[in-house]
Design a protein around this motif. Structure first.
Motif, PDB file in Angstrom:
ATOM      1  N   GLN A   1      72.538  82.688  47.324  1.00  6.61           N
ATOM      2  CA  GLN A   1      71.808  81.794  48.186  1.00  6.61           C
ATOM      3  C   GLN A   1      72.305  80.633  48.126  1.00  6.61           C
ATOM      4  O   GLN A   1      72.068  79.816  49.274  1.00  6.61           O
ATOM      5  CB  GLN A   1      70.441  81.772  47.159  1.00  6.61           C
ATOM      6  N   VAL A   2      73.221  80.001  47.296  1.00  9.52           N
ATOM      7  CA  VAL A   2      73.801  78.917  47.529  1.00  9.52           C
ATOM      8  C   VAL A   2      74.750  79.191  48.944  1.00  9.52           C
ATOM      9  O   VAL A   2      75.016  77.941  49.671  1.00  9.52           O
ATOM     10  CB  VAL A   2      74.580  78.310  46.308  1.00  9.52           C
ATOM     11  N   SER A   3      75.731  80.152  48.850  1.00  5.91           N
ATOM     12  CA  SER A   3      76.511  80.274  49.822  1.00  5.91           C
ATOM     13  C   SER A   3      75.768  80.660  51.315  1.00  5.91           C
ATOM     14  O   SER A   3      75.932  79.991  52.210  1.00  5.91           O
ATOM     15  CB  SER A   3      77.079  81.697  49.622  1.00  5.91           C
TER      16      SER A   3
END
Length: 203
Positions: A58-60
């Protein structure tokens, strides 16, 4: 190492990348970062570590606009060009030397059809090119050395060495042989079960 393979593949497949003084530009490619993040997330996913693999993905996604589920299996020398708008589902399997452009979805049919715990997403063979905006849905297989054209919607298996184009996923090459235009007009290609429905004007 697979991380260095990603850089080498980027230089090989992207004509905008040139070796020399600006070689560090490859580190600005969101596709490269998305693949690196997925390699780590997938390793942790296979180790059955909770939460963290999904957090990494999700950060990516936030930084790259590329969403790859940690469970997706991705082979060697995978390259994403441009990258924005890509979705790769949990049970997707991608072979070696696959090239993917922006806007591609490797997805399922939907929660009302797909069963949890079962294969829901496509299997992509080796040396496949996935064109801009193509949508490949369901637990189908795209054969080795195939090309999926811009905005094609593919819902059924594609044999190796085939080319598929158009919104309804019409095959123009099947098993390395061109499909006659007369067959294309009929929409259905019975030898590969392309569509269930209309043929020769009959329902």
């Amino acid at each position: 190492m697979k991380m260095f393979d990603t850089i080498r593949t980027a230089f090989k497949k992207d004509p905008a990348l040139k070796r020399g003084i600006n070689f560090l530009e490859v580190l600005l490619y969101q596709g490269v970062h998305a693949i690196w993040a997925h390699r780590i997330a997938h390793l942790l996913y296979r180790m059955k570590i909770p939460f963290i693999p999904r957090l990494i993905s999700q950060v990516s996604r936030f930084f790259t606009l590329i969403e790859i589920h940690p469970g997706a299996k991705i082979g060697k020398r995978f390259f994403i060009d441009h990258g924005a708008g890509i979705v790769i589902g949990e049970t997707t399997e991608i072979g070696d030397d696959v090239m993917m452009y922006h806007g591609v979805t490797l997805g399922g049919h939907g929660w009302w059809v797909d069963d949890k715990g079962k294969k829901r997403h496509p299997t992509i063979g080796n040396n496949v090119v996935l064109g801009v905006g193509c949508q490949i849905l369901g637990p189908i297989t795209i054969g080795d050395n195939s090309r999926i054209g811009v905005n094609a919607v593919v819902l059924h298996d594609v044999p190796p060495n085939s080319t598929v184009v158009g919104e309804l996923g019409k095959a123009i090459v099947v098993n390395g042989k061109k499909v006659p235009k007369t067959d294309l007009k009929e929409i259905e290609l019975p030898e590969i079960g392309w569509f269930k429905g209309k043929k020769n004007g009959n329902k």
